[in-house]
Design a protein around this motif. Structure first.
Motif, PDB file in Angstrom:
ATOM      1  N   ASP A 124      -1.828   3.465  -2.656  1.00  0.00           N
ATOM      2  CA  ASP A 124      -3.331   3.501  -3.006  1.00  0.00           C
ATOM      3  C   ASP A 124      -4.077   1.928  -1.630  1.00  0.00           C
ATOM      4  O   ASP A 124      -2.851   0.703  -1.585  1.00  0.00           O
ATOM      5  N   PRO A 125      -4.869   2.064  -1.023  1.00  0.00           N
ATOM      6  CA  PRO A 125      -5.400   0.972   0.083  1.00  0.00           C
ATOM      7  C   PRO A 125      -5.278  -0.176  -0.978  1.00  0.00           C
ATOM      8  O   PRO A 125      -4.908  -1.232   0.268  1.00  0.00           O
ATOM      9  N   ARG A 158       0.378  -1.139  -0.187  1.00  0.00           N
ATOM     10  CA  ARG A 158      -0.249   0.184   0.188  1.00  0.00           C
ATOM     11  C   ARG A 158       0.718   1.244  -0.466  1.00  0.00           C
ATOM     12  O   ARG A 158       0.463   2.049  -0.511  1.00  0.00           O
TER      13      ARG A 158
END
Length: 298
Positions: free
Chosen positions: A48-49, A43
């Motif tokens: 980005d998650p 991540r």
């Protein structure tokens, strides 16, 4: 990003396939803390998650959904090339294979497949997650399914299919059924029960019923085969089922075959996979077992 560890990308793909950090870690030989740490590093590296925790497991973000096919394809190419000469050792493998068989496939095909697989690979895991036929090409491409078995047709050029055997449909009734239908004309006076699962089996049953003039006789339609023996035992109904399933119910005393010729064209039961799996020695082993075990069912 320039120093991104390829093993983190393997975690990315495994998590997309399993929807679980712990299961993805187990697939890669990582502990739960190590798998969680790998996801955190991934991540941070990508920004980005990637996956959001929901009641149905870890679900990919829109960004992850977009890049997943390319990452999966390139990783397959890299590790397939590097490991082209490697051999799969089933006796010591802890690989998890993901299958798509309908409920009927679980009853008819899976016991024979499991017996052979576990005899050669006692630590291998099999996970069956039935996928509707329309969604199967995408599931195979994304690696959520490695092998599917059933009455499956697809026009996707990346999907490979190998006919295993031909199956037909038969009429069965409960052990206590008093009727004695001998012909299709007799059967058209009976009330019918059918099972039409969405996943990889019996997708042509509607055509069979139309060709034989039985479509208007369907009194009960089920989505899976679990309740069928109980319903046949309790109700004066006749079921139209694939012949292998009818034979199995008669052998176990749960139904009896009726001497009615359904006169429908045999359907081809196929083994289906994505072309990207063909460079994987483990997949080749499983595929050959399926051919050897189920291809003898004709």
């Amino acid at each position: 990003m320039s120093q991104l560890d390829l093993n983190l990308l393997k975690m990315f793909v495994a998590l997309s396939q399993t929807g679980s950090v712990s299961q993805a870690g187990a697939q890669l030989g990582l502990s739960q803390p190590a798998a969680s740490n790998a996801l955190a590093r991934l991540r941070q590296a990508i920004g980005d998650p990637l996956f959001i925790r929901t009641g149905n497991g870890m679900v990919p973000t829109p960004f992850a959904e977009t890049v997943l096919p390319d990452i999966t394809r390139h990783l397959d190419g890299i590790f397939g090339t590097l490991g082209h000469q490697t051999r799969f050792d089933p006796a010591h493998s802890k690989r998890t294979f993901r299958l798509s068989l309908s409920g009927l496939g679980e009853v008819v095909f899976l016991p024979r497949l499991v017996e052979r697989v576990f005899a050669e690979a006692p630590d291998v895991r099999l996970h069956n997650a039935p996928v509707p036929a329309a969604d199967l090409p995408e599931a195979l491409e994304r690696g959520r399914v490695e092998l599917a078995i059933g009455m499956i047709d697809t026009t996707d050029r990346r999907i490979r299919a190998l006919p295993l055997f031909q199956d037909s449909y038969v009429a069965i009734a409960g052990p206590g059924y008093q009727g004695q239908p001998q012909t299709l004309a007799d059967l058209r006076r009976e009330r019918l029960i059918i099972t039409a699962p969405a996943a990889t089996y019996a997708t042509d049953l509607g055509d069979v019923l139309s060709r034989t003039g039985l479509a208007e006789n369907v009194a009960l339609q089920l989505g899976n085969f679990g309740a069928l023996p109980l319903l046949l035992d309790a109700q004066p109904l006749v079921a139209i089922v694939p012949s292998q399933y009818g034979d199995l119910l008669q052998e176990t005393g749960q139904a009896r075959l009726l001497p009615v010729d359904i006169a429908a064209q045999n359907a081809s039961i196929k083994l289906v996979w994505h072309q990207r799996a063909e460079s994987d020695p483990a997949f080749a082993w499983l595929q050959q077992i399926a051919i050897d075990t189920l291809g003898q069912a004709e």
